[in-house]
Design a protein around this motif. Structure first.
Motif, short mmCIF file in Angstrom:
data_model
loop_
_atom_site.label_atom_id
_atom_site.label_comp_id
_atom_site.label_asym_id
_atom_site.label_seq_id
_atom_site.Cartn_x
_atom_site.Cartn_y
_atom_site.Cartn_z
N SER A 18 0.84 -1.19 0.00
CA SER A 18 0.00 0.00 0.00
C SER A 18 0.88 1.24 0.00
N SER A 19 0.62 2.14 -0.92
CA SER A 19 1.41 3.35 -1.05
C SER A 19 0.60 4.54 -0.56
N LEU A 24 -0.35 11.62 0.99
CA LEU A 24 0.54 12.69 1.46
C LEU A 24 0.43 13.91 0.57
N ALA A 25 0.40 13.71 -0.73
CA ALA A 25 0.30 14.84 -1.66
C ALA A 25 -1.04 15.56 -1.50
N SER A 26 -2.12 14.83 -1.33
CA SER A 26 -3.42 15.48 -1.18
C SER A 26 -3.53 16.22 0.15
N VAL A 27 -2.91 15.69 1.20
CA VAL A 27 -2.91 16.39 2.49
C VAL A 27 -2.11 17.68 2.39
N PHE A 28 -0.96 17.63 1.71
CA PHE A 28 -0.17 18.84 1.51
C PHE A 28 -0.94 19.88 0.69
N LEU A 29 -1.62 19.44 -0.35
CA LEU A 29 -2.39 20.39 -1.17
C LEU A 29 -3.55 20.99 -0.38
#
Length: 49
Positions: A18-19, A24-29
């Motif tokens: 599971s990646s 992480l990218a969506s939380v940062f955005l």
């Protein structure tokens, strides 16, 4: 009363591949959007007075 039987020879498979890079990218955005929104509203408030 009937006794429920427990099945003990059932195997559960857990995927280790599971990646969370997309998460992480969506939380940062989302965090960046919230920060930009708050800063822009703050400057709008300061500009009025």
């Amino acid at each position: 009363m009937a006794k429920p039987e427990l099945k003990t020879n059932q195997k559960t498979q857990v995927e280790d591949r599971s990646s969370l890079k997309g998460t992480l990218a969506s939380v940062f955005l989302l965090g960046l959007f919230i920060i930009v929104s708050w800063v822009s509203v703050y400057y709008l408030f300061v500009d009025r007075f």
